[in-house]
Design a protein around this motif. Structure first.
Motif, PDB file in Angstrom:
ATOM      1  N   PHE A 119       1.120   4.331  -2.771  1.00 38.64           N
ATOM      2  CA  PHE A 119       0.828   5.686  -2.309  1.00 38.64           C
ATOM      3  C   PHE A 119       2.017   6.625  -2.520  1.00 38.64           C
ATOM      4  O   PHE A 119       1.894   7.694  -3.129  1.00 38.64           O
ATOM      5  CB  PHE A 119       0.428   5.610  -0.827  1.00 38.64           C
ATOM      6  N   TYR A 144       0.828  -1.204   0.000  1.00 35.22           N
ATOM      7  CA  TYR A 144       0.000   0.000   0.000  1.00 35.22           C
ATOM      8  C   TYR A 144       0.865   1.258   0.000  1.00 35.22           C
ATOM      9  O   TYR A 144       0.642   2.187  -0.786  1.00 35.22           O
ATOM     10  CB  TYR A 144      -0.930  -0.014   1.218  1.00 35.22           C
ATOM     11  N   ASP A 178       3.272   7.732  -6.080  1.00 34.66           N
ATOM     12  CA  ASP A 178       2.426   8.655  -6.838  1.00 34.66           C
ATOM     13  C   ASP A 178       3.190   9.973  -7.008  1.00 34.66           C
ATOM     14  O   ASP A 178       3.575  10.606  -6.027  1.00 34.66           O
ATOM     15  CB  ASP A 178       1.122   8.894  -6.072  1.00 34.66           C
ATOM     16  N   TYR A 189      -5.818   4.458  -3.555  1.00 43.85           N
ATOM     17  CA  TYR A 189      -4.735   3.482  -3.381  1.00 43.85           C
ATOM     18  C   TYR A 189      -5.288   2.226  -2.724  1.00 43.85           C
ATOM     19  O   TYR A 189      -6.201   2.296  -1.905  1.00 43.85           O
ATOM     20  CB  TYR A 189      -3.609   4.062  -2.522  1.00 43.85           C
TER      21      TYR A 189
END
Length: 343
Positions: free
Chosen positions: A28, A24, A31, A98
């Motif tokens: 995130f 995760y 990005d 996400y």
């Protein structure tokens, strides 16, 4: 055309297992609108440093706030989705920017129901590169690649919408009504100062000083800092808060670049040292309680406050799935439904 709605929130790991948290965090932090540095530098920072150290620490933090049903942010978002869906006549989907509940999956589910016109609602009151913008940019990329016949309408930042301010003020007022407090802190998620300048459509207004956020400008449409201060101002006016009994701060900074100030943790520490004994704190950059509100503020913030002599630290919940918040979202949807789509 057949209409549908897609609510979009931040996202969450699938579990508190460090492997899921690492996956995760990788999505995130890679990005380019979250860490906006060249790809080689982002790779070095995220894959070379952060993902080798942070997942275990973050996993431990998630374990502190995880519910039996799963991630609080996901559970609360799903409850809100159901309430909005019950108040409108068209399909209401839910996606996360996400994680496994992806925007692509959300759009596909709506597509499979025959929807070809989607109202995208980023669940962020204030506009920021790393929130609203990254959602809308990705959605458009997905539309072009996978859903070329879909049409999108997006809900812009709603930080100053009267219906939102009313609901937010009511939620805060309810807690304050029976609470003795000396100071109410409005804590917003922080962003690097350069994000403010990058989002300045005038390329000259945003100085991040004491006056630019109060000076009218087209830049305010995309200025996160202005929108945070304006949210505080409008809620304070609605609740008739006395000058000096409330203030604004920013949390969750990362790295060494300048981020929006004052910082929440340092503000809590300073106020405790200066003799404040009873503090309340609200987090209006989030509509759903999550790691940043439940662990960083409600746990770490309270610990800081007590360490420096503070006595009572009250965290005011986010809007979550309040009925009147679902009413507001449904009203926006129903107004949109009533507008005829040009053929």
């Amino acid at each position: 055309m057949s209409k549908g709605v897609l609510l979009v929130n931040l996202g969450s790991p699938d579990s508190t297992d460090p492997k899921d948290v690492k996956k995760y965090l990788g999505e995130f932090l890679m990005d380019p609108r979250v860490i906006d540095v060249p790809l080689w530098a982002r790779n070095l920072l995220v894959k070379g440093i952060i993902l080798n150290t942070r997942p275990k620490k973050s996993a431990a933090a998630y374990k502190k706030i995880w519910w039996d049903e799963g991630s609080p942010l996901i559970v609360l978002s799903e409850r809100l989705q159901k309430k909005v869906a019950a108040r409108t006549s068209i399909p209401v989907g839910l996606a996360m920017r996400y994680g496994s509940m992806s925007i692509k999956k959300g759009l596909q589910e709506l597509h499979d129901k025959g929807v070809d016109e989607v109202m995208i609602i980023p669940l962020y009151p204030q506009f920021a590169m790393a929130t609203t913008e990254t959602i809308l940019v990705l959605a458009e990329e997905l539309r072009q690649e996978h859903f070329p016949n879909m049409k999108f309408t997006d809900v812009p930042a709603f930080y100053n919408e009267s219906e939102y301010i009313d609901v937010l003020s009511n939620s805060i007022g309810e807690k304050l009504e029976n609470l003795e407090y000396e100071h109410l802190l409005f804590s917003y998620h922080g962003v690097p100062e350069r994000h403010i300048r990058k989002s300045d459509i005038t390329k000259s207004h945003c100085k991040i000083d004491g006056s630019c956020c109060q000076t009218p400008s087209p830049a305010h449409e995309f200025c996160y800092r202005h929108q945070c201060y304006e949210t505080t101002k409008q809620v304070a006016e609605k609740l008739n808060l006395k000058e000096g009994t409330y203030s604004t701060s920013f949390q969750s900074r990362l790295g060494f670049d300048p981020w929006l100030q004052p910082y929440t943790d340092r503000t809590i520490e300073r106020m405790g040292k200066e003799g404040t004994k009873k503090m309340a704190i609200v987090t209006p950059a989030f509509v759903s309680d999550c790691l940043e509100t439940l662990e960083e503020i409600a746990m770490e913030g309270e610990e800081i406050f007590h360490e420096v002599g503070g006595k009572e630290f009250t965290t005011i919940p986010c809007l979550n799935d309040r009925d009147e918040w679902a009413d507001v979202l449904a009203n926006w949807v129903n107004e949109w439904i009533s507008v005829e789509t040009p053929v």
